[in-house]
Write a protein that holds these residues in place. Structure first.
Motif, PDB file in Angstrom:
ATOM      1  N   THR A  30       0.814  -1.206   0.000  1.00 29.15           N
ATOM      2  CA  THR A  30       0.000   0.000   0.000  1.00 29.15           C
ATOM      3  C   THR A  30       0.846   1.255   0.000  1.00 29.15           C
ATOM      4  OG1 THR A  30      -0.156   0.023   2.407  1.00 29.15           O
ATOM      5  CG2 THR A  30      -1.884  -1.152   1.209  1.00 29.15           C
ATOM      6  N   PRO A  68       3.329   3.492  -4.870  1.00 31.56           N
ATOM      7  CA  PRO A  68       2.298   3.924  -5.809  1.00 31.56           C
ATOM      8  C   PRO A  68       2.263   3.058  -7.061  1.00 31.56           C
ATOM      9  CG  PRO A  68       4.123   5.505  -5.761  1.00 31.56           C
ATOM     10  CD  PRO A  68       4.410   4.454  -4.738  1.00 31.56           C
ATOM     11  N   GLN A  69       1.084   2.896  -7.613  1.00 32.94           N
ATOM     12  CA  GLN A  69       0.918   2.236  -8.901  1.00 32.94           C
ATOM     13  C   GLN A  69       1.069   3.321  -9.963  1.00 32.94           C
ATOM     14  OE1 GLN A  69      -2.987   0.529  -8.439  1.00 32.94           O
ATOM     15  NE2 GLN A  69      -2.113  -1.457  -7.954  1.00 32.94           N
ATOM     16  N   ARG A  89     -13.204   4.420  -1.435  1.00 32.88           N
ATOM     17  CA  ARG A  89     -13.757   3.125  -1.797  1.00 32.88           C
ATOM     18  C   ARG A  89     -13.823   2.263  -0.539  1.00 32.88           C
ATOM     19  NH1 ARG A  89      -9.537  -0.656  -2.322  1.00 32.88           N
ATOM     20  NH2 ARG A  89      -7.514   0.345  -2.516  1.00 32.88           N
ATOM     21  N   GLU A 107     -13.178  -1.408   1.068  1.00 33.70           N
ATOM     22  CA  GLU A 107     -12.369  -2.605   0.869  1.00 33.70           C
ATOM     23  C   GLU A 107     -12.885  -3.685   1.822  1.00 33.70           C
ATOM     24  OE1 GLU A 107      -7.973  -2.881   1.945  1.00 33.70           O
ATOM     25  OE2 GLU A 107      -7.956  -2.330  -0.179  1.00 33.70           O
ATOM     26  N   THR A 130      -8.945   5.618   1.032  1.00 32.64           N
ATOM     27  CA  THR A 130      -8.893   6.703   0.068  1.00 32.64           C
ATOM     28  C   THR A 130      -7.689   6.492  -0.829  1.00 32.64           C
ATOM     29  OG1 THR A 130      -9.904   8.228   1.653  1.00 32.64           O
ATOM     30  CG2 THR A 130      -8.752   9.211  -0.223  1.00 32.64           C
ATOM     31  N   ASP A 131      -7.922   6.461  -2.133  1.00 35.74           N
ATOM     32  CA  ASP A 131      -6.849   6.376  -3.113  1.00 35.74           C
ATOM     33  C   ASP A 131      -6.567   7.789  -3.615  1.00 35.74           C
ATOM     34  OD1 ASP A 131      -6.612   3.605  -2.995  1.00 35.74           O
ATOM     35  OD2 ASP A 131      -8.173   3.316  -4.495  1.00 35.74           O
ATOM     36  N   THR A 154      -4.493  10.300  -6.186  1.00 38.68           N
ATOM     37  CA  THR A 154      -3.925  10.219  -7.529  1.00 38.68           C
ATOM     38  C   THR A 154      -3.215  11.520  -7.864  1.00 38.68           C
ATOM     39  OG1 THR A 154      -5.674   8.729  -8.251  1.00 38.68           O
ATOM     40  CG2 THR A 154      -4.439   9.843  -9.971  1.00 38.68           C
ATOM     41  N   THR A 186      -1.023   6.333  -8.311  1.00 39.79           N
ATOM     42  CA  THR A 186      -2.151   6.166  -7.401  1.00 39.79           C
ATOM     43  C   THR A 186      -1.695   5.308  -6.227  1.00 39.79           C
ATOM     44  OG1 THR A 186      -3.704   6.268  -9.244  1.00 39.79           O
ATOM     45  CG2 THR A 186      -4.520   5.325  -7.193  1.00 39.79           C
ATOM     46  N   GLN A 187      -2.057   5.742  -5.032  1.00 40.25           N
ATOM     47  CA  GLN A 187      -1.776   4.943  -3.847  1.00 40.25           C
ATOM     48  C   GLN A 187      -2.723   5.348  -2.732  1.00 40.25           C
ATOM     49  OE1 GLN A 187       2.313   6.664  -3.165  1.00 40.25           O
ATOM     50  NE2 GLN A 187       1.765   6.288  -1.048  1.00 40.25           N
ATOM     51  N   GLN A 188      -2.832   4.492  -1.727  1.00 46.26           N
ATOM     52  CA  GLN A 188      -3.687   4.795  -0.591  1.00 46.26           C
ATOM     53  C   GLN A 188      -3.076   5.933   0.203  1.00 46.26           C
ATOM     54  OE1 GLN A 188      -4.806   1.519   1.900  1.00 46.26           O
ATOM     55  NE2 GLN A 188      -5.455   0.269   0.169  1.00 46.26           N
TER      56      GLN A 188
END
Length: 178
Positions: A19, A22-23, A91, A93, A123-124, A126, A146-148
């Motif tokens: 987590t 970041p993606q 979101r 989970e 919360t993600d 961006t 994007t990351q939490q």
């Protein structure tokens, strides 16, 4: 039993570490010539409306530092213009550990177990960085991380990680290069 506890602890640490990274994704104009980019300017000077101006300052400072470390200098106008946007999406989970949760019933048999379900709101955040060729005024590159995140103040270190992760993909490798 000790091996199971070590395995559970390792999996928990692995999930927690995922987590914090970041993606990152990016897209680039395949016809753009990035080799002539040496200087940059900002596409806008004030914080976008609706964003935290202090967070915007941290992002801008981080981008300036990252580009300077890669040999780019700021000019007016630059060879390319850079802009960024910040966003957040909430979101839910949901995860289930199965019929018995983390507990193992070696004796088997019948009996009522329990189903442990973990529900949490996350919360993600961006960060999107856009790069435009100032000569053609066309968008040539887009990168996104994007990351939490927490809703609390995002420290400079986390901003730097996200900015560096996105800009690691800029400029893209030349067409045909691996």
């Amino acid at each position: 039993m000790k091996a199971r506890a070590v395995t559970l602890a390792f999996c928990t640490m692995l999930a927690a570490s995922c987590t914090t990274t970041p993606q990152v994704s990016f897209d680039a104009d395949p016809n753009a010539n990035f080799s002539h980019f040496r200087t940059y300017s900002w596409a806008y000077t004030s914080a976008p409306q609706g964003t935290n101006p202090l967070l915007s300052q941290r992002v801008k400072s981080s981008i300036d530092s990252a580009l300077a470390a890669r040999g780019y200098t700021q000019a007016d106008p630059g060879d390319f213009a850079i802009g960024f946007t910040l966003g957040a999406r909430n979101r839910v989970e949901v995860s289930s550990l199965g019929a018995y949760g983390p507990y193992y019933r070696p004796w088997g048999g019948w009996g009522g177990g329990f189903n442990q379900v973990d529900v949490r709101n996350v919360t993600d955040g961006t960060l999107t960085i856009d790069i435009y060729d100032t000569a053609t005024k066309a968008a040539v590159w887009n990168g996104q991380a994007t990351q939490q995140v927490t809703t609390d103040q995002i420290p400079q270190e986390k901003v730097d990680i996200a900015v560096n992760a996105v800009l690691a993909k800029f400029p893209p490798p030349p067409a045909g290069a691996k």
